[in-house]
Design an enzyme around this catalytic site. Sequence first.
Site, PDB file in Angstrom:
ATOM      1  N   ARG A 126    -108.738  21.196  73.487  1.00 56.34           N
ATOM      2  CA  ARG A 126    -107.449  20.506  73.246  1.00 56.34           C
ATOM      3  C   ARG A 126    -106.967  19.704  74.442  1.00 56.34           C
ATOM      4  NH1 ARG A 126    -106.172  25.665  70.854  1.00 56.34           N
ATOM      5  NH2 ARG A 126    -106.628  25.548  68.630  1.00 56.34           N
ATOM      6  N   LYS A 148    -105.979   4.548  75.342  1.00 54.06           N
ATOM      7  CA  LYS A 148    -106.523   4.505  73.982  1.00 54.06           C
ATOM      8  C   LYS A 148    -107.966   4.978  74.035  1.00 54.06           C
ATOM      9  CE  LYS A 148    -103.910   0.898  71.606  1.00 54.06           C
ATOM     10  NZ  LYS A 148    -104.009  -0.446  70.975  1.00 54.06           N
ATOM     11  N   GLU A 190    -110.933 -10.737  77.528  1.00 54.02           N
ATOM     12  CA  GLU A 190    -109.745  -9.872  77.655  1.00 54.02           C
ATOM     13  C   GLU A 190    -108.876 -10.302  78.835  1.00 54.02           C
ATOM     14  OE1 GLU A 190    -109.023  -7.905  75.222  1.00 54.02           O
ATOM     15  OE2 GLU A 190    -110.742  -6.723  74.530  1.00 54.02           O
ATOM     16  N   LYS A 232    -100.993  -5.268  81.781  1.00 56.77           N
ATOM     17  CA  LYS A 232    -101.206  -4.167  80.840  1.00 56.77           C
ATOM     18  C   LYS A 232    -100.324  -2.976  81.209  1.00 56.77           C
ATOM     19  CE  LYS A 232    -104.323  -1.576  78.044  1.00 56.77           C
ATOM     20  NZ  LYS A 232    -105.620  -1.427  77.428  1.00 56.77           N
ATOM     21  N   GLU A 242     -97.877   2.324  71.087  1.00 56.40           N
ATOM     22  CA  GLU A 242     -97.914   1.153  70.210  1.00 56.40           C
ATOM     23  C   GLU A 242     -96.981   1.282  69.013  1.00 56.40           C
ATOM     24  OE1 GLU A 242    -101.734  -0.877  70.108  1.00 56.40           O
ATOM     25  OE2 GLU A 242    -101.356  -1.342  68.009  1.00 56.40           O
ATOM     26  N   ARG A 246     -96.728  -2.933  72.382  1.00 58.38           N
ATOM     27  CA  ARG A 246     -98.129  -2.819  72.829  1.00 58.38           C
ATOM     28  C   ARG A 246     -99.096  -3.576  71.919  1.00 58.38           C
ATOM     29  NH1 ARG A 246    -101.496   2.338  75.275  1.00 58.38           N
ATOM     30  NH2 ARG A 246    -103.490   1.244  75.331  1.00 58.38           N
ATOM     31  N   ASN A 250    -103.352  -6.780  71.354  1.00 53.40           N
ATOM     32  CA  ASN A 250    -104.409  -6.976  70.358  1.00 53.40           C
ATOM     33  C   ASN A 250    -104.516  -8.424  69.912  1.00 53.40           C
ATOM     34  OD1 ASN A 250    -105.451  -4.331  70.105  1.00 53.40           O
ATOM     35  ND2 ASN A 250    -103.564  -3.756  69.066  1.00 53.40           N
ATOM     36  N   HIS A 253    -107.593  -9.696  68.126  1.00 53.51           N
ATOM     37  CA  HIS A 253    -108.395  -8.531  67.731  1.00 53.51           C
ATOM     38  C   HIS A 253    -108.473  -8.332  66.219  1.00 53.51           C
ATOM     39  CE1 HIS A 253    -108.164  -7.757  71.994  1.00 53.51           C
ATOM     40  NE2 HIS A 253    -108.808  -6.609  71.893  1.00 53.51           N
ATOM     41  N   HIS A 257    -112.025  -7.827  65.221  1.00 51.73           N
ATOM     42  CA  HIS A 257    -112.567  -6.575  64.667  1.00 51.73           C
ATOM     43  C   HIS A 257    -113.294  -6.829  63.349  1.00 51.73           C
ATOM     44  CE1 HIS A 257    -109.746  -3.635  67.054  1.00 51.73           C
ATOM     45  NE2 HIS A 257    -110.675  -4.184  67.800  1.00 51.73           N
ATOM     46  N   HIS A 270    -117.868  -7.024  71.705  1.00 55.78           N
ATOM     47  CA  HIS A 270    -116.431  -6.939  71.449  1.00 55.78           C
ATOM     48  C   HIS A 270    -115.707  -8.150  72.060  1.00 55.78           C
ATOM     49  CE1 HIS A 270    -112.453  -5.186  70.933  1.00 55.78           C
ATOM     50  NE2 HIS A 270    -112.208  -5.372  72.214  1.00 55.78           N
TER      51      HIS A 270
HETATM   52  P1  NAD Z   1    -120.069  -1.622  76.733  1.00 52.41           P
HETATM   53  O1  NAD Z   1    -119.426  -0.382  77.129  1.00 52.41           O
HETATM   54  O2  NAD Z   1    -120.997  -1.594  75.579  1.00 52.41           O
HETATM   55  O3  NAD Z   1    -120.818  -2.217  78.001  1.00 52.41           O
HETATM   56  C1  NAD Z   1    -121.523  -3.420  77.868  1.00 52.41           C
HETATM   57  C2  NAD Z   1    -122.995  -3.285  78.300  1.00 52.41           C
HETATM   58  O4  NAD Z   1    -123.062  -3.343  79.706  1.00 52.41           O
HETATM   59  C3  NAD Z   1    -123.658  -1.991  77.900  1.00 52.41           C
HETATM   60  O5  NAD Z   1    -124.999  -2.247  77.576  1.00 52.41           O
HETATM   61  C4  NAD Z   1    -123.564  -1.166  79.163  1.00 52.41           C
HETATM   62  O6  NAD Z   1    -124.548  -0.163  79.250  1.00 52.41           O
HETATM   63  C5  NAD Z   1    -123.773  -2.206  80.212  1.00 52.41           C
HETATM   64  N1  NAD Z   1    -123.187  -1.958  81.513  1.00 52.41           N
HETATM   65  C6  NAD Z   1    -121.998  -1.384  81.769  1.00 52.41           C
HETATM   66  N2  NAD Z   1    -121.741  -1.466  83.086  1.00 52.41           N
HETATM   67  C7  NAD Z   1    -122.784  -2.093  83.649  1.00 52.41           C
HETATM   68  C8  NAD Z   1    -123.075  -2.481  84.973  1.00 52.41           C
HETATM   69  N3  NAD Z   1    -122.218  -2.306  85.973  1.00 52.41           N
HETATM   70  N4  NAD Z   1    -124.258  -3.085  85.205  1.00 52.41           N
HETATM   71  C9  NAD Z   1    -125.118  -3.327  84.197  1.00 52.41           C
HETATM   72  N5  NAD Z   1    -124.887  -3.012  82.916  1.00 52.41           N
HETATM   73  C10 NAD Z   1    -123.718  -2.403  82.660  1.00 52.41           C
HETATM   74  O7  NAD Z   1    -118.983  -2.758  76.395  1.00 52.41           O
HETATM   75  P2  NAD Z   1    -117.588  -3.148  77.048  1.00 52.41           P
HETATM   76  O8  NAD Z   1    -117.455  -4.593  76.821  1.00 52.41           O
HETATM   77  O9  NAD Z   1    -117.446  -2.613  78.402  1.00 52.41           O
HETATM   78  O10 NAD Z   1    -116.546  -2.369  76.141  1.00 52.41           O
HETATM   79  C11 NAD Z   1    -116.384  -2.667  74.790  1.00 52.41           C
HETATM   80  C12 NAD Z   1    -115.752  -1.486  74.103  1.00 52.41           C
HETATM   81  O11 NAD Z   1    -114.457  -1.260  74.645  1.00 52.41           O
HETATM   82  C13 NAD Z   1    -115.574  -1.661  72.620  1.00 52.41           C
HETATM   83  O12 NAD Z   1    -116.006  -0.521  71.947  1.00 52.41           O
HETATM   84  C14 NAD Z   1    -114.080  -1.835  72.452  1.00 52.41           C
HETATM   85  O13 NAD Z   1    -113.619  -1.397  71.214  1.00 52.41           O
HETATM   86  C15 NAD Z   1    -113.558  -1.015  73.580  1.00 52.41           C
HETATM   87  N6  NAD Z   1    -112.224  -1.398  74.021  1.00 52.41           N
HETATM   88  C16 NAD Z   1    -111.305  -0.407  74.152  1.00 52.41           C
HETATM   89  C17 NAD Z   1    -110.036  -0.698  74.611  1.00 52.41           C
HETATM   90  C18 NAD Z   1    -109.044   0.398  74.838  1.00 52.41           C
HETATM   91  O14 NAD Z   1    -107.871   0.112  75.090  1.00 52.41           O
HETATM   92  N7  NAD Z   1    -109.459   1.638  74.798  1.00 52.41           N
HETATM   93  C19 NAD Z   1    -109.704  -2.020  74.949  1.00 52.41           C
HETATM   94  C20 NAD Z   1    -110.667  -2.999  74.800  1.00 52.41           C
HETATM   95  C21 NAD Z   1    -111.940  -2.668  74.351  1.00 52.41           C
HETATM   96  N1  GLY Z   2    -106.612  -3.021  74.225  1.00 48.12           N
HETATM   97  C1  GLY Z   2    -105.369  -2.925  73.559  1.00 48.12           C
HETATM   98  C2  GLY Z   2    -104.528  -1.809  74.045  1.00 48.12           C
HETATM   99  O1  GLY Z   2    -104.885  -1.105  74.961  1.00 48.12           O
HETATM  100  O2  GLY Z   2    -103.478  -1.604  73.511  1.00 48.12           O
END
Ligand code: NAD
Ligand code: GLY
Length: 375
Positions: A126, A148, A190, A232, A242, A246, A250, A253, A257, A270
């Site tokens: 938890r 998130k 972003e 942010k 949100e 907040r 998006n 998005h 999405h 993404h």
């Molecule tokens: P990702 O995590 O898939 O990373 C992209 C690629 O880069 C992967 O292949 C990874 O292994 C590689 N990688 C990571 N760091 C590296 C480095 N330093 N050197 C070499 N390779 C590296 O993608 P992302 O763009 O980082 O994240 C996208 C995800 O984030 C999506 O799932 C999206 O929904 C999520 N997201 C979440 C929020 C939130 O608020 N929680 C906000 C925006 C996006």
């Molecule tokens: N990436 C959108 C949020 O964190 O609210």
Amino acid sequence: MDERPHKHSVRIDLGDRSYEIFIGHRLIDDPASLDGLPAGASAVIVSNVTVAPLYAARLISALQTRFRQVHLVELPDGEAHKHWGSLNLIFDALLEKACDRKTVLFALGGGVVGDMAGFAAACYMRGIPFVQIPTTLLAQVDSSVGGKTAINHPLGKNMIGAFYQPLRVLCDLDTLGSLPDRELSAGLAEVIKYGPIADMAFFDWIEAHMAALRARSPEALSHAIRRSCEIKAAVVGQDERESGLRAILNFGHTFGHAIEAGMGYGAWLHGEAVGCGMVMAARLSRALGGVDQSFVERLTELVRAAGLPTVAPVLDGHDNVGRYLQLMRVDKKAEAGAIRFVVIEGPGRASMQSAPDDMVAEVIRISCAGETQCV
Ligand code: NAD
Ligand code: GLY
């Protein structure tokens, strides 16, 4: 603000859940990055098969100064693996290593690792403490900040998750050196996002420094990450869960999405989907009267300059608009089946609005056709 050279700190103000984002060089190696965090019996690093071989050994060395045992979980790489199966690998490891409530979990990777590790931390016993160590630009400017966490469902992106704040975020600029160009561009989507929704002076700065950002100038990247995190932090500080404001984070998005889910998770990154989605959302904003055509063109040009797609993909050859609308209805912002979009009310200001289906359909049509005129 931290006075040590090349290290900045941005605070997320959330009462007793407040925390710092450190932005600087060699943070992974520096045990001082961990000052003030709990120490104890065990730490678990959650990473993936790509990032762990690059950075885990250095983090393990730093963690061994504070924890008696340090374990590493390597997940498969990619958005297509952001699901229950991968999440269970984390739970399996936590249970096999007899991790308790004081175990600290470290998410080392991009947004996929960060979202899954954060969700695992929220659920295990938890809730156990966790730290975000984002290694992509996208994760440093967005996903590691704000709490998130989620996994995908075949019917919708990030539909299963929790709000759960980390204890700290460590943005080590040096990790961006190994990031593929395509991923750097995805992260720039972003960064660009923060301009139209909150700060047009930052938008001007991004336009002027796009070449430096793509060339990975440490100064330019540091400024972009810091300003993005500041914006942010201000938004999340006012609306952590949100209930209103907040949602502006998006921007792009809702369309994005739909592109990600419709193309199959991982086909479009993404950030690529968000980049194209912002162009579509800007067109919708113009149709609703918030911005003019020159604003749409300026944003489109910046998205293109970041190396991102600006022409939307066809998701269904028979009923493309219908498929977009169907996917967009499975969105956390939708209410009673009505799609709600983040639209630009005026440069630097955003709000949530719904729009008539025929207006949205026209935006989808011209965006998939690559037309430049607006509805
Ligand atoms: P990702 O995590 O898939 O990373 C992209 C690629 O880069 C992967 O292949 C990874 O292994 C590689 N990688 C990571 N760091 C590296 C480095 N330093 N050197 C070499 N390779 C590296 O993608 P992302 O763009 O980082 O994240 C996208 C995800 O984030 C999506 O799932 C999206 O929904 C999520 N997201 C979440 C929020 C939130 O608020 N929680 C906000 C925006 C996006
Ligand atoms: N990436 C959108 C949020 O964190 O609210």
